[in-house]
Design an enzyme around this catalytic site. Structure first.
Site, PDB file in Angstrom:
ATOM      1  N   GLU A 202      -9.243  60.169 113.961  1.00 35.57           N
ATOM      2  CA  GLU A 202      -9.179  59.472 112.671  1.00 35.57           C
ATOM      3  C   GLU A 202      -7.779  59.455 112.069  1.00 35.57           C
ATOM      4  O   GLU A 202      -7.503  58.601 111.239  1.00 35.57           O
ATOM      5  CB  GLU A 202     -10.190  60.045 111.679  1.00 35.57           C
ATOM      6  CG  GLU A 202      -9.980  61.456 111.252  1.00 35.57           C
ATOM      7  CD  GLU A 202     -11.025  61.865 110.206  1.00 35.57           C
ATOM      8  OE1 GLU A 202     -11.518  61.015 109.467  1.00 35.57           O
ATOM      9  OE2 GLU A 202     -11.345  63.059 110.152  1.00 35.57           O
TER      10      GLU A 202
ATOM     11  N   GLU B 293     -15.333  68.451 115.942  1.00 40.35           N
ATOM     12  CA  GLU B 293     -14.483  68.262 114.760  1.00 40.35           C
ATOM     13  C   GLU B 293     -13.037  68.044 115.166  1.00 40.35           C
ATOM     14  O   GLU B 293     -12.343  67.197 114.618  1.00 40.35           O
ATOM     15  CB  GLU B 293     -14.620  69.473 113.826  1.00 40.35           C
ATOM     16  CG  GLU B 293     -13.763  69.421 112.596  1.00 40.35           C
ATOM     17  CD  GLU B 293     -14.021  68.195 111.715  1.00 40.35           C
ATOM     18  OE1 GLU B 293     -15.042  67.500 111.920  1.00 40.35           O
ATOM     19  OE2 GLU B 293     -13.166  67.898 110.853  1.00 40.35           O
TER      20      GLU B 293
ATOM     21  N   ARG C  99      -9.495  56.525  98.252  1.00 42.15           N
ATOM     22  CA  ARG C  99     -10.846  55.941  98.329  1.00 42.15           C
ATOM     23  C   ARG C  99     -10.827  54.570  98.990  1.00 42.15           C
ATOM     24  O   ARG C  99     -11.879  54.005  99.304  1.00 42.15           O
ATOM     25  CB  ARG C  99     -11.444  55.821  96.925  1.00 42.15           C
ATOM     26  CG  ARG C  99     -11.548  57.118  96.165  1.00 42.15           C
ATOM     27  CD  ARG C  99     -12.049  56.879  94.761  1.00 42.15           C
ATOM     28  NE  ARG C  99     -13.359  56.276  94.782  1.00 42.15           N
ATOM     29  CZ  ARG C  99     -14.496  56.962  94.894  1.00 42.15           C
ATOM     30  NH1 ARG C  99     -14.444  58.277  95.001  1.00 42.15           N
ATOM     31  NH2 ARG C  99     -15.652  56.372  94.905  1.00 42.15           N
TER      32      ARG C  99
ATOM     33  N   ASN D   1     -16.854  48.932  92.210  1.00 42.23           N
ATOM     34  CA  ASN D   1     -16.992  49.717  93.439  1.00 42.23           C
ATOM     35  C   ASN D   1     -18.467  49.704  93.787  1.00 42.23           C
ATOM     36  O   ASN D   1     -19.311  50.006  92.955  1.00 42.23           O
ATOM     37  CB  ASN D   1     -16.499  51.155  93.218  1.00 42.23           C
ATOM     38  CG  ASN D   1     -16.744  52.031  94.442  1.00 42.23           C
ATOM     39  OD1 ASN D   1     -16.835  51.522  95.551  1.00 42.23           O
ATOM     40  ND2 ASN D   1     -16.874  53.330  94.237  1.00 42.23           N
TER      41      ASN D   1
ATOM     42  N   TRP E 122     -11.379  49.079  99.331  1.00 46.23           N
ATOM     43  CA  TRP E 122     -11.735  49.233 100.742  1.00 46.23           C
ATOM     44  C   TRP E 122     -12.711  48.105 101.001  1.00 46.23           C
ATOM     45  O   TRP E 122     -13.840  48.124 100.508  1.00 46.23           O
ATOM     46  CB  TRP E 122     -12.378  50.597 101.013  1.00 46.23           C
ATOM     47  CG  TRP E 122     -12.606  50.880 102.458  1.00 46.23           C
ATOM     48  CD1 TRP E 122     -11.692  51.394 103.353  1.00 46.23           C
ATOM     49  CD2 TRP E 122     -13.803  50.646 103.213  1.00 46.23           C
ATOM     50  NE1 TRP E 122     -12.263  51.510 104.595  1.00 46.23           N
ATOM     51  CE2 TRP E 122     -13.549  51.056 104.542  1.00 46.23           C
ATOM     52  CE3 TRP E 122     -15.056  50.151 102.900  1.00 46.23           C
ATOM     53  CZ2 TRP E 122     -14.501  50.979 105.548  1.00 46.23           C
ATOM     54  CZ3 TRP E 122     -16.013  50.072 103.895  1.00 46.23           C
ATOM     55  CH2 TRP E 122     -15.728  50.472 105.204  1.00 46.23           C
TER      56      TRP E 122
HETATM   57  C1  AGP Z   1     -13.947  63.443 107.961  1.00 44.02           C
HETATM   58  O1  AGP Z   1     -12.587  63.750 108.161  1.00 44.02           O
HETATM   59  C2  AGP Z   1     -14.137  62.065 107.395  1.00 44.02           C
HETATM   60  N1  AGP Z   1     -13.397  61.924 106.188  1.00 44.02           N
HETATM   61  C3  AGP Z   1     -15.607  61.701 107.272  1.00 44.02           C
HETATM   62  O2  AGP Z   1     -16.215  61.873 108.535  1.00 44.02           O
HETATM   63  C4  AGP Z   1     -16.413  62.506 106.239  1.00 44.02           C
HETATM   64  O3  AGP Z   1     -16.590  63.829 106.703  1.00 44.02           O
HETATM   65  C5  AGP Z   1     -17.788  61.848 106.078  1.00 44.02           C
HETATM   66  O4  AGP Z   1     -17.604  60.544 105.583  1.00 44.02           O
HETATM   67  C6  AGP Z   1     -18.729  62.630 105.148  1.00 44.02           C
HETATM   68  O5  AGP Z   1     -18.185  62.672 103.855  1.00 44.02           O
HETATM   69  P1  AGP Z   1     -18.885  63.633 102.776  1.00 44.02           P
HETATM   70  O6  AGP Z   1     -18.691  65.041 103.231  1.00 44.02           O
HETATM   71  O7  AGP Z   1     -18.164  63.343 101.492  1.00 44.02           O
HETATM   72  O8  AGP Z   1     -20.340  63.263 102.717  1.00 44.02           O
END
Ligand code: AGP
Length: 609
Positions: free
Chosen positions: A489, A482, A27, A100, A74
């Site tokens: 990433e 994708e 996280r 958080n 973060w």
């Molecule tokens: C995808 O690999 C990333 N981790 C990110 O784009 C993610 O899909 C996006 O933050 C949406 O997250 P969620 O599905 O938990 O809403």
């Protein structure tokens, strides 16, 4: 965006907190810290860096304690540093918190508290909370928390303890998640169940506006005004083993290989080969409402947005309804127009993405119904939607979404079929045939995974490239998006995706030997058009890797490399073409020595805006 954890119980608190932080590290991982209470004193240790760095520090200079809090960060306000790391103490050092979320009015509060004599040590928004606790503390941490959060605007999952109030942790939730673990003589709070499962499967999910007060006898719950709340204890079926890597080098690779099972688990009980029907009563939206649906709007972020795009093609082709797919972060600020016959579908594996939750809330009373597709039971999005279709992907620890992407496509395909069935858009034979082909997809995915070594060998040739182009058309264009996101990433290589037809409108200017192209070319309605794109690229010395069907005899002489996948009906090909792209990105990143499971600057769940 951050992970918080608290523990009261008979176990030595430092190992419990450290283990919990490791399970929450996906996280956020730019700094970490722990606060324990030892003989009436609060001991805090914080590091800039990962939980492992905190563990090393504690090994060199141990802390003892019988209960405590932990945090992995973060950074939102205040750069990553030891000083800005949580936990934060008040002026007296007798109160400490972890948080958080984002305190939107922190600057005004900070000025006011400074004027009242409080000394601030950090750049964070969070620190205002502990000084508010100090301001209102008169011997009851619970009452001080209520008074403090009454002055806060924004999102918070906060937990606090007071040296003068032994064996008590008080937590409050408004926005980001808090889960309470109820063990045998031990009690925890956490941002995520996976930090609790090692101790107990019995959990309570706090809702917005609720507090939890933990001590050695148990946990009780109230609202922000102190009114007691009766909460349901849920028993989580995930085993701690599901959290482990099970022999894979990274969680991401394990989760890529789990995808066939995830498709099976997400389909299980929701479609029948015997009756040729889809069973989705569980979504809780009456068939009469679905029969009225004349349009769908899918709203999501990141990978979930890409799954939503695949859902668009499926719903248009199978259910014959127009579908818009929107970035949640854009949709929520638009003067959007929805009508009573529009079905809004929000897609979020975490169920906590702030922009998607905000879009859900904005759309909620202005459409036929909001249906959530999520992997997180009792998440904020699951609870606030009108109906929910859960993906059964199990916990996804790798920050880069893989199996949840596939699970989301599975769920969206089921919704498309269900709409087609309810609105009688598909005849029974066609529906049965699609279901039969859908059942075969996991097996075909397994065949692709059996070829992972070939993808790894190919990926090794591109470890030092700095740019990549991904091309796809029609239902595979979202897969190209994708694939590009995955590479970006986790390997930090710049990658872009375009619909094949867009190449001639500009991107083809990028093509040279330093800009390889990965083209998704199954034998479908746009195959010949993709071959034309490939020819245009080859004519300009571009290197082309094709993801193509096993039995495609023509493609091999047209491209430089082929990753073959089994053939399937065109609308189901995204389930198969996505897997090589996930593996390709993974192997390049792993060979570049990147931090695959915890890529820099990212977090698994973006619970802040
Ligand atoms: C995808 O690999 C990333 N981790 C990110 O784009 C993610 O899909 C996006 O933050 C949406 O997250 P969620 O599905 O938990 O809403």
């Amino acid at each position: 965006m951050c992970g918080i954890i608290g523990y009261i119980g008979p176990k030595s608190v430092v190992p419990v907190i450290l283990d919990g932080l490791k399970r929450l590290e996906y996280r956020g991982y730019d700094s970490a810290g722990i606060a324990v209470v030892d003989r009436g004193e609060i001991r805090v240790r914080r590091v800039k860096g990962k939980v492992k760095d905190l563990e090393d520090s504690l090994r060199e200079e141990p802390l003892q304690g019988t209960y405590g809090l932990g945090h992995t960060r973060w950074a939102t306000h205040g750069r990553p540093s030891e000083e800005n790391a949580h936990p934060h103490k008040d002026c007296s050092g007798r109160l400490v918190i972890v948080h958080n979320g984002i305190i939107e009015n922190y600057l005004a509060l900070k000025q006011k508290l400074r004027a009242e004599g409080h000394t601030f040590k950090t750049e964070t928004d969070t620190e205002v909370i502990v000084h508010l606790l100090e301001k209102y503390y008169r011997g009851s941490l619970e009452e001080a928390m209520r008074a403090a959060i009454g002055e806060i605007e924004g999102a918070f999952a906060v937990a606090a303890l007071a040296a003068d109030e032994p064996d008590r942790i008080v937590a409050a939730k408004q926005g980001p998640p808090i889960v309470v673990g109820l063990g045998d003589g031990e009690f925890l709070i956490s941002s995520d169940i996976n930090a609790i499962l090692a101790h107990t499967p019995n959990v309570v999910f706090l809702e917005d506006g609720e507090m939890a007060i933990l001590d050695r006898s148990g946990a009780r719950f109230t609202d922000f005004h102190g009114v007691p709340k009766a909460k349901t204890v849920e028993r989580v079926s995930w085993s701690p083993l599901m959290m482990e890597k099970r022999g894979f080098k990274h969680f991401m690779l394990k989760e890529i290989f789990e995808q066939p099972e995830v498709v099976r688990d997400t389909l299980l009980g929701r479609m029948s080969l015997d009756t040729g029907r889809v069973m989705l009563d569980e979504i809780g939206i009456p068939e009469a409402t679905l029969r009225r649906v004349r349009k769908a709007v899918i709203i999501a972020c990141g990978t979930s947005y890409h799954a939503g795009l695949v859902g668009k093609y499926l719903m248009e082709s199978l259910a014959g309804i127009p579908v818009d797919v929107e970035y949640a972060s854009e949709f929520r600020y638009r003067d959007f127009i929805l009508d009573p016959d529009t079905l809004v579908i929000v897609v979020s594996q975490s169920g906590e993405t702030a922009d998607t939750l905000a879009a859900l809330r904005a759309a909620k009373d202005r459409c036929a119904a909001v249906l959530a597709v999520t992997n997180a039971r009792s998440s904020s999005i699951a609870r606030e939607a009108y109906g929910v279709l859960y993906t059964n992907a199990g916990p996804e620890i790798g920050v880069a979404a893989t199996k949840t992407f596939t699970a989301q496509m599975t769920a969206l395909a089921l919704i498309a079929l269900y709409l087609a069935q309810v609105q009688e858009r598909m005849d029974h034979a066609a529906l049965l045939e699609f279901i039969q082909e859908f059942q075969r997809i996991p097996y075909k995915m397994e065949k692709i995974l059996g070829r992972a070594k070939a993808v790894e060998d190919l990926a090794a040739r591109f470890v030092s490239f700095s740019h990549f182009l991904f091309l796809g058309r029609w239902v595979n264009f979202p897969v190209a998006l994708e694939g590009a996101l995955k590479l970006k990433e986790i390997s930090y290589i710049h990658a872009e995706a375009y619909p094949g037809g867009e190449m001639k409108h500009g991107p083809i200017a990028l093509i040279d030997e330093k800009m390889p192209t990965l083209a998704i070319v199954p034998e479908d309605r746009v195959y010949d058009k993709m071959l034309s794109n490939i020819s245009e690229i080859k004519a300009r010395n571009g290197y082309v890797i094709a993801v193509a069907s096993d039995d495609d005899a023509r493609i091999r002489e047209r491209v430089d490399a082929v990753i073959a996948v089994p053939a399937a009906p065109p609308l189901l090909m995204p389930f198969l073409t996505a897997v090589p792209l996930q593996l390709f990105a993974y192997y390049i990143a792993a060979k570049r020595g990147a931090d695959v499971d915890q890529p820099r600057n990212l977090a698994k769940s973006v619970t802040v805006e």
